[in-house]
Scaffold this active site. Structure first.
Site, PDB file in Angstrom:
ATOM      1  N   LYS A 163      48.671  44.591  39.235  1.00 24.25           N
ATOM      2  CA  LYS A 163      48.254  46.001  39.097  1.00 24.25           C
ATOM      3  C   LYS A 163      47.681  46.524  40.418  1.00 24.25           C
ATOM      4  O   LYS A 163      47.823  47.712  40.718  1.00 24.25           O
ATOM      5  CB  LYS A 163      47.306  46.223  37.919  1.00 24.25           C
ATOM      6  CG  LYS A 163      46.079  45.368  37.868  1.00 24.25           C
ATOM      7  CD  LYS A 163      45.336  45.627  36.589  1.00 24.25           C
ATOM      8  CE  LYS A 163      43.982  44.950  36.540  1.00 24.25           C
ATOM      9  NZ  LYS A 163      43.877  43.639  37.119  1.00 24.25           N
ATOM     10  N   ARG A 189      37.110  47.320  31.754  1.00 28.15           N
ATOM     11  CA  ARG A 189      37.373  45.905  31.441  1.00 28.15           C
ATOM     12  C   ARG A 189      36.941  45.572  30.015  1.00 28.15           C
ATOM     13  O   ARG A 189      37.182  44.479  29.549  1.00 28.15           O
ATOM     14  CB  ARG A 189      36.570  45.000  32.366  1.00 28.15           C
ATOM     15  CG  ARG A 189      37.107  44.816  33.774  1.00 28.15           C
ATOM     16  CD  ARG A 189      38.333  43.920  33.821  1.00 28.15           C
ATOM     17  NE  ARG A 189      38.270  42.791  34.717  1.00 28.15           N
ATOM     18  CZ  ARG A 189      38.577  42.828  36.009  1.00 28.15           C
ATOM     19  NH1 ARG A 189      38.918  43.949  36.601  1.00 28.15           N
ATOM     20  NH2 ARG A 189      38.551  41.722  36.719  1.00 28.15           N
ATOM     21  N   ARG A 227      47.790  33.473  45.758  1.00 30.72           N
ATOM     22  CA  ARG A 227      47.507  34.808  46.317  1.00 30.72           C
ATOM     23  C   ARG A 227      46.741  34.750  47.644  1.00 30.72           C
ATOM     24  O   ARG A 227      45.768  34.003  47.789  1.00 30.72           O
ATOM     25  CB  ARG A 227      46.697  35.584  45.277  1.00 30.72           C
ATOM     26  CG  ARG A 227      46.457  37.013  45.637  1.00 30.72           C
ATOM     27  CD  ARG A 227      46.291  37.863  44.433  1.00 30.72           C
ATOM     28  NE  ARG A 227      45.085  37.552  43.659  1.00 30.72           N
ATOM     29  CZ  ARG A 227      44.737  38.241  42.579  1.00 30.72           C
ATOM     30  NH1 ARG A 227      45.509  39.222  42.153  1.00 30.72           N
ATOM     31  NH2 ARG A 227      43.645  37.939  41.925  1.00 30.72           N
ATOM     32  N   ARG A 258      41.029  34.531  48.051  1.00 31.76           N
ATOM     33  CA  ARG A 258      39.830  35.030  47.370  1.00 31.76           C
ATOM     34  C   ARG A 258      38.998  33.893  46.794  1.00 31.76           C
ATOM     35  O   ARG A 258      39.544  32.943  46.228  1.00 31.76           O
ATOM     36  CB  ARG A 258      40.246  35.980  46.243  1.00 31.76           C
ATOM     37  CG  ARG A 258      40.287  37.408  46.677  1.00 31.76           C
ATOM     38  CD  ARG A 258      40.911  38.277  45.640  1.00 31.76           C
ATOM     39  NE  ARG A 258      40.209  38.208  44.349  1.00 31.76           N
ATOM     40  CZ  ARG A 258      40.433  39.050  43.357  1.00 31.76           C
ATOM     41  NH1 ARG A 258      41.316  40.016  43.520  1.00 31.76           N
ATOM     42  NH2 ARG A 258      39.779  38.946  42.225  1.00 31.76           N
ATOM     43  N   ARG A 261      38.503  33.784  34.067  1.00 37.31           N
ATOM     44  CA  ARG A 261      38.864  35.207  34.137  1.00 37.31           C
ATOM     45  C   ARG A 261      39.916  35.542  33.084  1.00 37.31           C
ATOM     46  O   ARG A 261      39.888  36.613  32.485  1.00 37.31           O
ATOM     47  CB  ARG A 261      39.358  35.559  35.543  1.00 37.31           C
ATOM     48  CG  ARG A 261      38.208  35.586  36.544  1.00 37.31           C
ATOM     49  CD  ARG A 261      38.670  35.499  37.966  1.00 37.31           C
ATOM     50  NE  ARG A 261      39.447  36.650  38.378  1.00 37.31           N
ATOM     51  CZ  ARG A 261      40.249  36.639  39.433  1.00 37.31           C
ATOM     52  NH1 ARG A 261      40.378  35.550  40.161  1.00 37.31           N
ATOM     53  NH2 ARG A 261      40.904  37.716  39.755  1.00 37.31           N
TER      54      ARG A 261
HETATM   55  P1  AMP Z   1      39.321  41.977  40.113  1.00 35.96           P
HETATM   56  O1  AMP Z   1      39.550  42.050  41.583  1.00 35.96           O
HETATM   57  O2  AMP Z   1      39.614  43.286  39.428  1.00 35.96           O
HETATM   58  O3  AMP Z   1      40.034  40.837  39.476  1.00 35.96           O
HETATM   59  O4  AMP Z   1      37.744  41.739  39.906  1.00 35.96           O
HETATM   60  C1  AMP Z   1      37.096  40.659  40.433  1.00 35.96           C
HETATM   61  C2  AMP Z   1      35.796  40.402  39.701  1.00 35.96           C
HETATM   62  O5  AMP Z   1      34.945  41.538  39.834  1.00 35.96           O
HETATM   63  C3  AMP Z   1      35.931  40.190  38.223  1.00 35.96           C
HETATM   64  O6  AMP Z   1      36.244  38.860  37.875  1.00 35.96           O
HETATM   65  C4  AMP Z   1      34.574  40.598  37.720  1.00 35.96           C
HETATM   66  O7  AMP Z   1      33.623  39.602  37.952  1.00 35.96           O
HETATM   67  C5  AMP Z   1      34.234  41.767  38.631  1.00 35.96           C
HETATM   68  N1  AMP Z   1      34.704  43.045  38.078  1.00 35.96           N
HETATM   69  C6  AMP Z   1      35.697  43.841  38.536  1.00 35.96           C
HETATM   70  N2  AMP Z   1      35.830  44.940  37.794  1.00 35.96           N
HETATM   71  C7  AMP Z   1      34.920  44.832  36.799  1.00 35.96           C
HETATM   72  C8  AMP Z   1      34.596  45.661  35.708  1.00 35.96           C
HETATM   73  N3  AMP Z   1      35.220  46.808  35.441  1.00 35.96           N
HETATM   74  N4  AMP Z   1      33.586  45.266  34.908  1.00 35.96           N
HETATM   75  C9  AMP Z   1      32.910  44.131  35.124  1.00 35.96           C
HETATM   76  N5  AMP Z   1      33.192  43.309  36.148  1.00 35.96           N
HETATM   77  C10 AMP Z   1      34.187  43.626  36.995  1.00 35.96           C
END
Ligand code: AMP
Length: 395
Positions: free
Chosen positions: A13, A88, A127, A160, A171
């Site tokens: 995404k 989320r 990644r 990452r 996750r």
């Molecule tokens: P992502 O890059 O979107 O996979 O986000 C990485 C990490 O950031 C996630 O595993 C969460 O710990 C935190 N995170 C990102 N977006 C959210 C959200 N909307 N609500 C809560 N935690 C978030």
């Protein structure tokens, strides 16, 4: 365009969001990117979020919502946005609806990018992201030409911190338990559309584009404030301003209310603007944009300069309207004056008539009085008759 991209971690995404930014010229708002930037900058928010992120858990709703509220109120998000990684959970989805409602806006679409579980694992462990330009790679499916180096800018590629197997499993579990219900939330609102996230990135984006192009192109949205039609005064000001600009005189200081372009026109304009956008602007969509950059000059708000022919036509129209108004005013005045005159005349006539009548009545009364007085005095003066008494009638 106001959309949300849904999908498991590693579904691509983020990649699709970047392509949407490039094609439609709206900013990508990724809560993951914003949180990582805060962690890197070691801000208070970053320090608070780090532990949850490292464990693959969700950061508290409170922190994320404060971040989203601030980001959505920035000028570049006014014309639309693509939300990536937010909401989320259902509470965040409800809070987003509320927040948009306060801004007199609604979400138009929730787009789900679907990918199999096994593929997600491979994607995430492989990644890599460029530290300088953010370009994404995967050492299994789309590796860079040179190991750990970006093909585009030569920057270092980074793995990452939360892309290790243990955190990834966490996750994915969190996604299943907390984020999947968000899909149902939008399905119930009739806002959910799905694309298959496997295959070539370009092909996936073609499917995304087909969906987005079918959206109502009215970028202002159903709750946008009503259009304001220019008044005659506004038009006059506009013509004057244009004439002054044409003669290179003083700059325009007042901006008249100009009727907005039709939605169709604004959509075309947007597409052209998107194509013309420099690369630097795209990057800025992720970072904060200074408000001043987006401010449109007062002169610009007037819009395209009308041609001399158009200006003359407008002037003529205004003059004709003015003439008609003056004529009407004069006619009304004349009518009123005539009416007033007639009323005054009638009044005078009535008064005169009444006076004459009164006079006549008074005269009549006087002469009657006189007559009776004469009669009376005559009666008084009459002498006693001394003549012979009439002899009685013979029987
Ligand atoms: P992502 O890059 O979107 O996979 O986000 C990485 C990490 O950031 C996630 O595993 C969460 O710990 C935190 N995170 C990102 N977006 C959210 C959200 N909307 N609500 C809560 N935690 C978030």
């Amino acid at each position: 365009m106001r959309i949300v991209l849904l999908g498991a971690p590693g579904s691509g995404k983020g990649t699709q969001s970047k392509l949407i930014v490039k094609h439609y010229g709206i900013p990508q708002i990724s809560t993951g990117d914003l949180l990582r930037a805060a962690v890197e900058a070691d801000t208070a928010l970053g320090r608070q979020a780090k532990a949850a992120m490292d464990a693959g858990q969700l950061v508290s709703d409170e922190l994320v919502l404060a971040m989203i509220r601030e980001r959505l109120s920035e000028p570049d998000a006014r014309d639309g946005f693509v939300l990536d990684g937010f909401p989320r959970n259902v509470a965040q989805a409800q809070a987003l609806d509320e927040l948009l409602g306060q801004m007199a806006r609604t979400l138009q679409l929730a787009l789900l990018v679907e990918v199999d579980y096994e593929e997600l694992m491979e994607r995430m462990t492989g990644r890599r992201t460029c530290e300088s330009c953010g370009q994404s790679y995967n050492i299994y499916t789309s590796p860079p030409k040179m190991d750990e180096q970006c093909d585009q800018c030569g920057g270092n590629l980074r793995h990452r911190a939360d892309d290790n197997e243990e955190t990834i499993s966490n996750r994915l579990r969190v996604y299943d338990s907390q984020t999947r219900p968000v899909i149902e939330y939008y399905r119930e609102q009739n806002k959910l559309r799905t694309v298959q996230g496997t295959g070539e990135i370009e092909q996936i984006f073609n499917a995304v584009r087909r969906i987005l192009d079918s959206l109502d192109e009215d970028a202002a949205g159903p709750d946008a404030p009503p259009e304001i039609a220019p008044t005659l005064e506004d038009l006059e000001k506009m013509v004057l301003a244009t004439a002054m600009q044409a003669h290179d005189t003083v700059p325009v200081t007042q901006t008249p209310a100009v009727k907005k372009a039709s939605p169709k026109k604004s959509a075309v304009k947007k597409k052209v603007a998107t194509k013309k956008k420099p690369a630097a602007k795209k990057k800025a969509a992720v970072k904060k944009k200074p408000a001043a950059k987006k401010t449109v000059g007062k002169k610009k708000a007037v819009g395209k300069k009308p041609s001399a022919k158009k200006t003359a036509a407008k002037k003529k129209k205004i003059a004709t309207k003015k003439k008609a108004a003056t004529k009407k005013k004069a006619a009304t005045k004349k009518k009123a004056a005539t009416k007033k005159k007639a009323v005054t005349k009638k009044k005078a006539a009535t008064k005169k008539k009444a006076a004459t009548k009164k006079k006549a009545t008074a005269k009549k009364g006087a002469s009657a009085k006189k007559k009776s007085a004469v009669k009376k005095s005559a009666a008084k003066k009459k002498p006693v008759s001394r003549g012979r008494k009439r002899a009685p009638k013979k029987k």
